[in-house]
Enzyme design. Structure first.
Site, mmCIF file in Angstrom:
data_model
loop_
_atom_site.group_PDB
_atom_site.id
_atom_site.type_symbol
_atom_site.label_atom_id
_atom_site.label_comp_id
_atom_site.label_asym_id
_atom_site.label_seq_id
_atom_site.Cartn_x
_atom_site.Cartn_y
_atom_site.Cartn_z
ATOM 1 N N ASP A 54 1.704 -10.355 5.270
ATOM 2 C CA ASP A 54 2.809 -10.335 5.280
ATOM 3 C C ASP A 54 3.456 -10.606 6.634
ATOM 4 O O ASP A 54 2.919 -10.234 7.604
ATOM 5 C CB ASP A 54 3.715 -8.649 4.691
ATOM 6 N N HIS A 200 -1.066 -7.463 6.995
ATOM 7 C CA HIS A 200 0.121 -8.066 7.820
ATOM 8 C C HIS A 200 -0.498 -9.016 8.955
ATOM 9 O O HIS A 200 -1.490 -8.789 9.653
ATOM 10 C CB HIS A 200 1.037 -7.139 8.667
HETATM 11 ZN ZN LIG Z 1 7.259 -7.166 5.906
#
Ligand SMILES: [Zn+2]
Length: 266
Positions: A54, A200
């Protein structure tokens, strides 16, 4: 005539129920999951998992992550933020060129409650950027921070998106920069077919030089290779699922007569 009246009444009741449902307060995972348009993980017996990243693209870490994925011939899904795409479009193009999936994670990465109009514009703006640089239109969307409510989900569906969260036991919490060994064991110990794993690729600022995800990823992929797991995109995982609801994971009691993933899409 009586038959027509009966059908009309039945339709009115159905419509009323739908409206009540549509305006109800935030539903449970079970209710959403049954629609086939909100995904936490998929039910499959095949040794398949989906790695998701992400908030990128990040000017340092995304390319390092792509190198590690390439080394293991693993495919992943990148939930990109539109404002990063604008700044680092070459990384987005590289993700596509190397067979990964691009998904929508809003433009400004705004947390929490959001109006339907604002979310629609965030999704559209991000789609537009992705399309401009790759010619693609993403079908998947992940709410920021995993926060969702009826407004967020219904707006996403209206915009033609499937909402993708992640397996409850597969949040790497990499943003908190945990010890790498701890992060690796947590993910590896919980692996099950059909998992959607949360990472992430954007950490700290664009000048941050260390990234727990980069440090852990090679080790996690070694484990997956050794255990004959294949990393595929979320869309491929969905297309290979046998049933949407992961009853075998014991999250809630199984029910008989569930419809298949395909049948449940509305
Ligand atoms: Zn995010």
């Amino acid at each position: 005539m009586k038959k027509i009246l009966f059908i009309t009444s039945l339709l009115s009741i159905l419509l009323f129920s739908f409206q009540v449902n549509a305006t109800a307060s935030t539903n449970s995972r079970e209710v959403y999951e049954k629609t086939g348009r909100v995904i936490w993980e998929v039910n499959t017996k095949e040794k398949l998992v989906a790695l998701t990243f992400d908030d990128g693209p990040h000017p340092v870490f995304t390319s390092q992550i792509l190198d590690i994925l390439a080394k293991h011939d693993a495919k992943a899904t990148f939930f990109v933020a539109g404002n990063k795409v604008v700044r680092f479009p070459d990384l987005l193009k590289r993700e596509v060129r190397e067979g990964h999936e691009i998904a929508n994670h809003t433009f400004h990465h705004t947390y929490g409650n959001i109006t339907s109009a604002k979310l629609s514009s965030e999704l559209e703006e991000t789609d537009k950027m992705i399309n401009q640089f790759t010619g693609l239109k993403p079908s998947l969307y992940r709410p920021v921070g995993g926060f969702y409510n009826d407004v967020i989900i219904n707006t996403a569906l209206k915009n033609g998106k499937t909402v993708v969260l992640w397996s409850w036991g597969q949040d790497s919490r990499d943003w908190a920069d945990p010890p790498v060994n701890q992060m690796c064991s947590y993910i590896k110990n919980g692996i099950k077919p059909g998992n959607i794993i949360l990472f992430h690729d954007w950490h700290g600022s664009e000048y941050t030089q260390t990234c727990s995800t980069v440090k852990a990823l090679d080790n996690i992929l070694d484990f997956l290779d050794k255990n004959e797991y294949k990393s595929v995109t979320v869309s491929e995982l969905l297309s290979r699922s046998t049933q949407l609801i992961p009853e075998s994971f014991g999250i809630y009691p199984s029910k008989k007569g569930r419809t298949s993933h395909i049948d449940l899409i509305f």
